[in-house]
Motif scaffolding. Structure first.
Motif, PDB file in Angstrom:
ATOM      1  N   ASN A   1       0.700  -1.313  -0.015  1.00 48.31           N
ATOM      2  CA  ASN A   1       0.048  -0.086   0.161  1.00 48.31           C
ATOM      3  C   ASN A   1       0.731   1.294  -0.029  1.00 48.31           C
ATOM      4  OD1 ASN A   1       0.967  -0.378   2.501  1.00 48.31           O
ATOM      5  ND2 ASN A   1      -0.978  -0.479   3.419  1.00 48.31           N
ATOM      6  N   ARG A   2       2.199   1.233  -0.277  1.00 46.97           N
ATOM      7  CA  ARG A   2       3.060   2.302  -0.180  1.00 46.97           C
ATOM      8  C   ARG A   2       3.771   2.615  -1.766  1.00 46.97           C
ATOM      9  NH1 ARG A   2       5.449   3.001   4.982  1.00 46.97           N
ATOM     10  NH2 ARG A   2       4.379   1.774   6.284  1.00 46.97           N
ATOM     11  N   GLN A   3       2.772   1.996  -2.598  1.00 49.57           N
ATOM     12  CA  GLN A   3       3.209   2.361  -4.225  1.00 49.57           C
ATOM     13  C   GLN A   3       3.089   3.523  -4.489  1.00 49.57           C
ATOM     14  OE1 GLN A   3       5.159   0.142  -5.649  1.00 49.57           O
ATOM     15  NE2 GLN A   3       4.859  -1.192  -3.729  1.00 49.57           N
ATOM     16  N   GLY A   4       1.977   4.222  -4.109  1.00 53.19           N
ATOM     17  CA  GLY A   4       1.342   5.504  -4.759  1.00 53.19           C
ATOM     18  C   GLY A   4       2.001   6.618  -3.775  1.00 53.19           C
TER      19      GLY A   4
ATOM     20  N   ILE B   1      -2.646   7.180   2.910  1.00 52.14           N
ATOM     21  CA  ILE B   1      -3.783   7.820   3.893  1.00 52.14           C
ATOM     22  C   ILE B   1      -5.225   7.271   3.451  1.00 52.14           C
ATOM     23  CG2 ILE B   1      -4.997   9.861   4.856  1.00 52.14           C
ATOM     24  CD1 ILE B   1      -2.359  11.178   4.553  1.00 52.14           C
ATOM     25  N   TRP B   2      -5.337   7.187   2.152  1.00 57.52           N
ATOM     26  CA  TRP B   2      -6.516   6.893   1.648  1.00 57.52           C
ATOM     27  C   TRP B   2      -6.841   5.389   1.865  1.00 57.52           C
ATOM     28  CZ3 TRP B   2     -11.073   9.059   0.160  1.00 57.52           C
ATOM     29  CH2 TRP B   2     -12.033   8.515  -0.401  1.00 57.52           C
ATOM     30  N   ASP B   3      -5.860   4.515   1.582  1.00 59.96           N
ATOM     31  CA  ASP B   3      -5.771   3.169   2.100  1.00 59.96           C
ATOM     32  C   ASP B   3      -6.108   2.863   3.501  1.00 59.96           C
ATOM     33  OD1 ASP B   3      -5.438   0.233   1.290  1.00 59.96           O
ATOM     34  OD2 ASP B   3      -3.576   0.744   2.934  1.00 59.96           O
TER      35      ASP B   3
ATOM     36  N   GLU C   1      -9.793   3.486   4.386  1.00 58.30           N
ATOM     37  CA  GLU C   1     -10.600   2.246   3.773  1.00 58.30           C
ATOM     38  C   GLU C   1     -10.455   1.216   5.069  1.00 58.30           C
ATOM     39  OE1 GLU C   1     -11.270   1.654  -0.279  1.00 58.30           O
ATOM     40  OE2 GLU C   1     -12.066   3.511   0.757  1.00 58.30           O
ATOM     41  N   ARG C   2      -9.218   1.052   5.514  1.00 65.45           N
ATOM     42  CA  ARG C   2      -9.111  -0.243   6.594  1.00 65.45           C
ATOM     43  C   ARG C   2      -9.546   0.082   7.999  1.00 65.45           C
ATOM     44  NH1 ARG C   2      -3.602  -0.442   7.319  1.00 65.45           N
ATOM     45  NH2 ARG C   2      -3.085   1.144   5.890  1.00 65.45           N
ATOM     46  N   PHE C   3      -9.565   1.445   8.159  1.00 70.26           N
ATOM     47  CA  PHE C   3      -9.741   1.740   9.690  1.00 70.26           C
ATOM     48  C   PHE C   3     -11.145   1.451  10.297  1.00 70.26           C
ATOM     49  CE2 PHE C   3      -9.772   4.830  13.070  1.00 70.26           C
ATOM     50  CZ  PHE C   3      -9.001   4.161  13.822  1.00 70.26           C
TER      51      PHE C   3
ATOM     52  N   ASN D   1     -12.231   9.603  10.699  1.00 67.05           N
ATOM     53  CA  ASN D   1     -11.979   8.796   9.514  1.00 67.05           C
ATOM     54  C   ASN D   1     -12.465   9.602   8.385  1.00 67.05           C
ATOM     55  OD1 ASN D   1     -10.405   6.482   8.689  1.00 67.05           O
ATOM     56  ND2 ASN D   1     -12.483   5.911   7.989  1.00 67.05           N
ATOM     57  N   ARG D   2     -14.032  10.058   8.604  1.00 67.88           N
ATOM     58  CA  ARG D   2     -14.796  10.623   7.510  1.00 67.88           C
ATOM     59  C   ARG D   2     -14.021  12.151   7.118  1.00 67.88           C
ATOM     60  NH1 ARG D   2     -20.740  11.835   9.728  1.00 67.88           N
ATOM     61  NH2 ARG D   2     -21.122  12.873   7.754  1.00 67.88           N
ATOM     62  N   ILE D   3     -13.620  12.959   8.127  1.00 68.39           N
ATOM     63  CA  ILE D   3     -13.176  14.057   7.725  1.00 68.39           C
ATOM     64  C   ILE D   3     -11.935  13.736   6.933  1.00 68.39           C
ATOM     65  CG2 ILE D   3     -11.967  16.352   8.899  1.00 68.39           C
ATOM     66  CD1 ILE D   3     -13.854  15.872  11.182  1.00 68.39           C
TER      67      ILE D   3
END
Lengths: 417, 201
Positions: free
Chosen positions: A187-190, A196-198, A201-203, A293-295
């Motif tokens: 998840n560190r490719q971009g 942070i987006w990833d 998604e998980r959190f 997380n939403r913010i």
């Protein structure tokens, strides 16, 4: 008949549940607390006095070390106070970055709170789970500022630099071979924003995990329900702010009521409790995980689509970039003046507050027009909360003191300053 | 500017309700500051929490300020009393803030305690006493709070050196911790200067 006397017990300062250096002198009648007298100041570093002897920018680093689990929120209040006095308007992108990091900081802080609070009252697993997620967020801190904890990332006029386009990756070592590293780097490719987006998604699934472990857990409820009840009137009178106040059912959040930066453009809810006990405050903070997380997701979306400056152009306040210093005399002079003298702030006084993860964190700044503050007063939420220790714990059992310290989310860096 | 209008209304109402207690009031940077006569502080605070128009239910902060060296670098001297005690009030129901300020002389730094109005004043007043030596009349337990047990002096006063007077170390021979005069040389890395407005522009 023997005389019955109260028993005075010393708790801390070296006690694992004292969250640092709290010394409590407890007066006990059997196992029931009659009076709790916190002795603080063991971590007093006179931050306010030190700040008076340094140019404005050199004290930002001290702010990180106040509440050392929510570093950037502390910086935010300090930087806001300076900007208010200078009359600086921060670029929009910097405001979004600040809000995003404030919320990342909120998650960081609440994770450590949940870890410590859980550990204190017997949920060892929480500690391990929470630190798993903290790791990712501290990597975010590191990617943007170079430091995992004490970032010094916010500056008067914006943030130190823009978000990196590439998330730093692990390299193979003695302990991790190429295959393991590839998995860790997935998840560190971009860019940083992708990472942070990833995370966002998980959190929420992780928060569900915590809730599965605790929310309906019989032992957890026995230790927290009806412990340390504070009524809304008392909570206000005791100077509570943040989750401590919201847990008592008062809908008060500076992000909604006195919005700063771009909070008025974002969509989020404020959770409030009903009973004002330890369990309600736990629920409030758990819901704040989801709201933060939403913010963060809204900020990431905005930041992906909108680019621009992250610092104001005024070189009386902000150092010029390296490149221009090589050929522009003006830039060189500005740089020299800024780092040998700093900037002067107009005479006056200002109070700036942010909704810190623990409550209202405010900076009261008095300037006499010099390049150093005349007086900095740090209003730490934990200080007011801990002063209510006596009222919250009297009548409870000795073991409940630990739950009350946990629910107050005490960090001594900010209480002692 | 809706905010400014609200502050002006608040300023007017304070003038009407407790006008004879007010020495001066001003709105700067979107904040209302009211300077009170020191003897009227307690009564004014009582009114500010009970009156429906104010309802300042939370005392956010109390702090002292030492104006001894204020604008010293510009060659000016401070002509008001040396210490100020500053109160930051917040009303959660009316969503407004207010700053109260009282000045006290060095010879009798005494202010009425507001602990019976807002319980949160307890530790804030102890802190102001500890660091500045301002006394709060009516405080039931005015002990030092942040400094060491047995500390001498009030360390945040401007005439108290930043490195202090004593340092502590462990004495091998005596087998205990001893205090001794401080050995740190005072130094200033960046001198304090006051520049006129528009300097270098």
């Amino acid at each position: 008949m023997p005389e019955i006397r109260n028993y005075t017990m010393n708790f801390g300062p070296q006690h694992p549940a004292a969250h640092g250096v709290l010394r409590l002198v407890l007066e006990l009648d059997g196992e029931v607390i009659q009076r709790a007298d916190p002795h603080i100041g063991l971590l007093h570093r006179a931050t306010e006095k030190l700040a008076e002897t340094k140019p404005y920018n050199q004290s930002i680093g001290y702010m990180d070390r106040l509440d050392y689990v929510s570093m950037m929120s502390n910086e935010h209040a300090y930087v806001l106070a300076i900007e208010k006095m200078l009359g600086v308007e921060v670029p929009l992108r910097a405001q979004y970055i600040r809000v995003m990091f404030d919320e990342i900081t909120r998650i960081l802080n609440h994770l450590l709170w949940l870890a410590g609070h859980g550990l204190d009252i017997g949920a060892m697993t929480m500690f391990l789970y929470c630190f798993r997620e903290r790791e990712d967020l501290m990597d975010v801190y590191e990617a943007v500022s170079g430091a995992r904890l004490h970032a010094t990332y916010y500056r008067p006029g914006g943030v130190y630099r823009d978000l990196p386009d590439r998330m730093p990756q692990y390299e193979p070592s003695k302990w991790h071979n190429q295959k393991a590293v590839d998995r860790m780097n997935e998840n560190r490719q971009g860019s940083l924003l992708d990472f942070i987006w990833d995370f966002t998604e998980r959190f929420p699934a992780h928060v569900d995990e915590y809730e599965t472990l605790l929310t309906d857990n019989r032992i957890w409820k026995q230790r927290t329900v009806d412990i340390g009840i504070v009524s809304p009137e008392r909570a206000r009178n005791l100077g509570f702010t943040g989750p401590m106040l919201r847990g008592s059912g008062v809908e008060w959040d500076l992000r909604k009521k006195q919005p700063y930066e771009v909070y008025d453009r974002l969509d989020f809810d404020i959770p409030v409790g009903t009973n004002g006990d330890t369990y309600d405050r736990y629920l409030v903070r758990i819901e704040e995980f989801r709201q933060s997380n939403r913010i963060i997701r809204q900020c990431v979306e905005w930041l992906r689509n909108n680019h621009g400056a992250v610092m104001v152009e005024d070189h009386k306040i902000v150092p010029p970039d390296r490149k221009s210093m090589k050929h522009d005399m003006e830039a060189l002079i500005h740089h020299f003046k800024l780092f040998t003298e700093g900037f002067c702030v107009p005479e006056g006084q200002a109070y700036a507050a942010v909704e810190h993860p623990k409550g209202e964190f405010g900076i009261y700044l008095v300037s006499d027009g010099a390049n150093k503050p005349y007086r900095v007063k740090i209003r730490a939420p934990g200080f007011a909360h801990l002063s209510a220790m006596d009222e919250m714990s009297s009548g409870h059992m000795l073991a409940d003191v630990v739950a009350i310290i946990g629910t107050q989310d005490i960090v001594f860096g900010e209480v002692d300053r | 500017m809706k905010n400014i209008e609200r502050l002006q209304t608040l300023k007017r109402r304070i003038g009407e309700a407790v006008g004879n207690a007010v020495k001066a009031s001003s709105i700067e940077l979107g904040e209302l500051t009211v300077d009170l006569k020191v003897e009227t502080l307690h009564d004014t605070c009582k009114k500010l929490i009970t009156d429906e128009n104010f309802a300042f239910d939370t005392l956010i902060d109390v702090c002292a300020v030492d104006y001894l060296h204020y604008r010293q670098e510009a060659g000016e001297t401070w002509d008001k009393p040396r210490f100020a005690v500053v109160y930051h009030l917040l009303s959660t129901s009316r969503n407004q803030r207010l700053r109260l300020r009282v000045f006290v002389e060095e010879s009798s730094p005494m202010v009425d305690s507001v602990i019976d109005i807002w319980k949160s004043a307890d530790w804030f007043e102890r802190e102001a006493f500890d660091l500045y030596g301002v006394l709060f009349k009516g405080h039931p337990d005015l002990r030092r709070i942040l400094t060491d047990y047995g500390f001498v002096g009030h360390p945040f006063r401007k005439d108290f050196p930043i490195s202090g007077y004593v340092e502590m170390r462990y004495d091998e021979e005596k087998g205990r911790v001893v205090y001794q005069p401080v050995s740190i040389e005072p130094r200033v890395l960046v001198p304090r200067v006051i520049r006129e407005e528009g300097y270098g522009a």
